[in-house]
Structures are given as structure tokens and as C-alpha cells.
Design an enzyme around this catalytic site. Sequence first.
Site, PDB file in Angstrom:
ATOM      1  CE  LYS A  71      -1.873  -0.831   3.942  1.00  0.00           C
ATOM      2  NZ  LYS A  71      -1.276  -2.236   4.159  1.00  0.00           N
ATOM      3  NE  ARG A  94      -3.447  -1.074   9.823  1.00  0.00           N
ATOM      4  CZ  ARG A  94      -2.559  -0.565   9.357  1.00  0.00           C
ATOM      5  NH1 ARG A  94      -2.573   0.680   9.150  1.00  0.00           N
ATOM      6  NH2 ARG A  94      -1.543  -1.245   9.007  1.00  0.00           N
ATOM      7  NE  ARG A 147       7.474  -2.704   6.202  1.00  0.00           N
ATOM      8  CZ  ARG A 147       6.010  -2.531   6.186  1.00  0.00           C
ATOM      9  NH1 ARG A 147       5.250  -1.957   5.406  1.00  0.00           N
ATOM     10  NH2 ARG A 147       5.281  -3.100   7.363  1.00  0.00           N
ATOM     11  NE  ARG A 189       6.560  -0.457  10.091  1.00  0.00           N
ATOM     12  CZ  ARG A 189       5.587  -0.366   9.499  1.00  0.00           C
ATOM     13  NH1 ARG A 189       5.596   0.273   8.410  1.00  0.00           N
ATOM     14  NH2 ARG A 189       4.502  -1.074  10.140  1.00  0.00           N
ATOM     15  NE  ARG A 233       2.112  -4.760  11.720  1.00  0.00           N
ATOM     16  CZ  ARG A 233       2.916  -4.354  10.821  1.00  0.00           C
ATOM     17  NH1 ARG A 233       4.054  -4.931  10.790  1.00  0.00           N
ATOM     18  NH2 ARG A 233       2.702  -3.421   9.741  1.00  0.00           N
TER      19      ARG A 233
HETATM   20  P1  ADP Z   1       2.391  -1.940   3.147  1.00  0.00           P
HETATM   21  O1  ADP Z   1       2.442  -0.353   3.259  1.00  0.00           O
HETATM   22  O2  ADP Z   1       1.141  -2.324   2.411  1.00  0.00           O
HETATM   23  O3  ADP Z   1       2.617  -2.140   4.569  1.00  0.00           O
HETATM   24  P2  ADP Z   1       4.951  -1.513   1.669  1.00  0.00           P
HETATM   25  O4  ADP Z   1       4.433  -0.877   0.607  1.00  0.00           O
HETATM   26  O5  ADP Z   1       5.691  -0.832   2.850  1.00  0.00           O
HETATM   27  O6  ADP Z   1       3.709  -2.294   2.409  1.00  0.00           O
HETATM   28  O7  ADP Z   1       5.480  -2.983   1.112  1.00  0.00           O
HETATM   29  C1  ADP Z   1       6.156  -4.047   2.060  1.00  0.00           C
HETATM   30  C2  ADP Z   1       7.657  -4.438   1.781  1.00  0.00           C
HETATM   31  O8  ADP Z   1       7.276  -5.210   0.306  1.00  0.00           O
HETATM   32  C3  ADP Z   1       8.400  -3.280   1.336  1.00  0.00           C
HETATM   33  O9  ADP Z   1       9.736  -3.700   1.662  1.00  0.00           O
HETATM   34  C4  ADP Z   1       8.227  -2.956  -0.127  1.00  0.00           C
HETATM   35  O10 ADP Z   1       9.515  -2.516  -0.524  1.00  0.00           O
HETATM   36  C5  ADP Z   1       7.965  -4.327  -0.871  1.00  0.00           C
HETATM   37  N1  ADP Z   1       7.049  -4.447  -1.903  1.00  0.00           N
HETATM   38  C6  ADP Z   1       6.008  -3.584  -2.205  1.00  0.00           C
HETATM   39  N2  ADP Z   1       5.381  -4.074  -3.339  1.00  0.00           N
HETATM   40  C7  ADP Z   1       5.971  -5.153  -3.816  1.00  0.00           C
HETATM   41  C8  ADP Z   1       5.552  -5.950  -4.735  1.00  0.00           C
HETATM   42  N3  ADP Z   1       4.657  -5.755  -5.860  1.00  0.00           N
HETATM   43  N4  ADP Z   1       6.787  -6.945  -5.140  1.00  0.00           N
HETATM   44  C9  ADP Z   1       7.659  -6.979  -4.209  1.00  0.00           C
HETATM   45  N5  ADP Z   1       7.986  -6.427  -3.027  1.00  0.00           N
HETATM   46  C10 ADP Z   1       7.204  -5.278  -2.916  1.00  0.00           C
HETATM   47  P1  AMP Z   2       1.437   0.669   8.957  1.00  0.00           P
HETATM   48  O1  AMP Z   2       2.563   1.695   9.065  1.00  0.00           O
HETATM   49  O2  AMP Z   2       0.184   1.026   8.186  1.00  0.00           O
HETATM   50  O3  AMP Z   2       1.821  -0.752   8.864  1.00  0.00           O
HETATM   51  O4  AMP Z   2       0.771   0.794  10.702  1.00  0.00           O
HETATM   52  C1  AMP Z   2       1.569   0.296  11.588  1.00  0.00           C
HETATM   53  C2  AMP Z   2       0.870   0.077  12.860  1.00  0.00           C
HETATM   54  O5  AMP Z   2       0.259   1.586  13.249  1.00  0.00           O
HETATM   55  C3  AMP Z   2      -0.552  -0.846  12.810  1.00  0.00           C
HETATM   56  O6  AMP Z   2      -0.104  -2.153  12.940  1.00  0.00           O
HETATM   57  C4  AMP Z   2      -1.399  -0.228  13.928  1.00  0.00           C
HETATM   58  O7  AMP Z   2      -0.720  -0.601  15.270  1.00  0.00           O
HETATM   59  C5  AMP Z   2      -1.087   1.108  13.644  1.00  0.00           C
HETATM   60  N1  AMP Z   2      -2.082   1.930  12.814  1.00  0.00           N
HETATM   61  C6  AMP Z   2      -1.730   2.403  11.586  1.00  0.00           C
HETATM   62  N2  AMP Z   2      -2.932   2.986  11.239  1.00  0.00           N
HETATM   63  C7  AMP Z   2      -3.981   2.600  11.803  1.00  0.00           C
HETATM   64  C8  AMP Z   2      -5.300   2.737  11.899  1.00  0.00           C
HETATM   65  N3  AMP Z   2      -5.999   3.108  10.908  1.00  0.00           N
HETATM   66  N4  AMP Z   2      -6.202   2.223  12.866  1.00  0.00           N
HETATM   67  C9  AMP Z   2      -5.426   1.810  13.965  1.00  0.00           C
HETATM   68  N5  AMP Z   2      -4.072   1.489  14.330  1.00  0.00           N
HETATM   69  C10 AMP Z   2      -3.380   1.792  13.057  1.00  0.00           C
END
Ligand code: ADP
Ligand code: AMP
Length: 214
Positions: free
Chosen positions: A13, A88, A127, A160, A171
Site C-alpha cells: 500500500k 482499518r 522491508r 521496523r 498483524r
Molecule cells: P504496506 O504499506 O502495505 O505495509 P509496503 O509498501 O511497505 O507495504 O511494502 C512492504 C514491503 O514489500 C516493502 O519492503 C516493499 O518494498 C515491498 N514491496 C512492495 N510492493 C512489492 C511488490 N509488488 N513486489 C515485491 N515487493 C514489494
Molecule cells: P502501518 O505503517 O500502516 O503498517 O501501521 C503500523 C501500525 O500503526 C499498525 O499495526 C497499527 O498498530 C497502527 N495503525 C496504523 N494505522 C492505523 C489505523 N487506521 N487504525 C489503528 N491503528 C493503526
Amino acid sequence: MKIVMLGAPGAGKGTQAQMIADKYNIPHISTGDIFRFNIKNGTALGKEAKSYMDEGKLVPDELTVRMLLDRVSDEDCRDGYILDGFPRTIPQAYALTGELGKTGDKIDFAIDVDVPDENIVRRMGGRRACQSCGSTYHVEYAKPRQEGVCDRCGGKLVLRDDDKPETVSRRLEVYHEQTQPLIDYYKKANVLHSVDGTCDINVVFADIVKILEG
Ligand code: ADP
Ligand code: AMP
């Protein structure tokens, strides 16, 4: 253009939201990034959010909704925005729909980035996130130009705390219980689109652009 990104943690995302934000010149709003910024700066909001985030749980709706609605009322959001990680929960979605409805407005696109759970754990372990601006990279799939350094701002890239395998499975459970129902919510609102998030980052992006440009 107001867009919501849906999908499991690690589905991509944030990666896609940033690319969309750059292409259409709208703000990328990540609730996770806002929480992490507050944790880094030791604010009261950050202290409260941290205990939930460390356990892989969601931060309570009341706190999250207030923070998000406050952010989208900023001047830079007037022509649209892309939400990454919000809503969420169903109550969060209702709160957003209700707030937008006050001015006859609505979410235009909800984009579900679909990735099966088995791919997620591998993605999260690789990541790396920038401590300063929140940009994400992957040690294998999305490498920065210089190892450990953010391309966008030169900040330090770290794993992270909540990307450790134990927290990732919690999660994912939380996602299936509380966030996946939003797919139906936005389907009923006639704004849902799905993309195959297992494809290459640029292929996923091209699919999203096709959706946004009809
Ligand atoms: P989210 O925001 O949904 O938690 P991220 O955008 O941070 O996910 O992506 C999670 C991990 O996967 C990151 O390390 C990112 O670089 C990698 N990633 C994102 N999209 C792809 C893809 N299409 N193929 C492979 N790796 C990806
Ligand atoms: P993210 O960076 O989107 O993966 O979010 C990291 C963490 O932040 C999540 O696992 C939750 O603990 C908290 N968080 C982020 N967005 C929300 C949301 N919309 N509602 C509740 N918790 C959230």
C-alpha cells in the site's frame, strides 16, 4: 481525487501510495507514519500509540479517527489525497464517510492490493523503512541506490520493530478480523477495485493508473 488503499500489512500500500502521490501531486497520508513520527518525537499521542503498535494491535479508533480527520482538514488536502493504512476498521470507515458526507463528498476509489499471507511474511522481513520520511524499500525487491540510505531524503533505513516475524503474524490476524471487511464496505459503495499485488511493483502501479484514469 480521494483514494483509500486497502490490503494486508506488507501488501504494498505504502509503496503504491507514494508513487500515486508523486504522479498526481496529492498528499500521501499514512496513519502508521504519523504514529511513528509522534513516537520518535516523544509526544503523548506517540506514547499511547506505541504500546498497541509494538504488540501488532490497532490503535483505538477514537484516537486514530481524530488524528486522521484533523490531517485531512489541512489546506493541502483540498484537491484530494491518498490514504494508506486508514480506515482499518468499519467504525473508522463510517467516521470518514460521515465526515466527507457533511460536504456532499466521498471516497472516489478504494484500491485493494491483494497479496496472500504466505508472501507477506517474506516481504516484511526484507522491508526497510526510512527513519526520517517513512519511505519504504526492500532488501531484494526495491533496493535503495545506496545500502541503508533513503533515496528521497538521505535518512537511515531500519527494520521496523513491528516487522519482526512474531508481530507480523499477529498483524495479519488483526487484518483478517478487522480490516478485510472493508473490502465489502467499499464494494457496496461501488468504489472498490482490486489489483494483483504479487506482480512487480511497476506492473501493480500501471494497473492502478489504468483504474484511476478509467
Ligand atoms: P504496506 O504499506 O502495505 O505495509 P509496503 O509498501 O511497505 O507495504 O511494502 C512492504 C514491503 O514489500 C516493502 O519492503 C516493499 O518494498 C515491498 N514491496 C512492495 N510492493 C512489492 C511488490 N509488488 N513486489 C515485491 N515487493 C514489494
Ligand atoms: P502501518 O505503517 O500502516 O503498517 O501501521 C503500523 C501500525 O500503526 C499498525 O499495526 C497499527 O498498530 C497502527 N495503525 C496504523 N494505522 C492505523 C489505523 N487506521 N487504525 C489503528 N491503528 C493503526
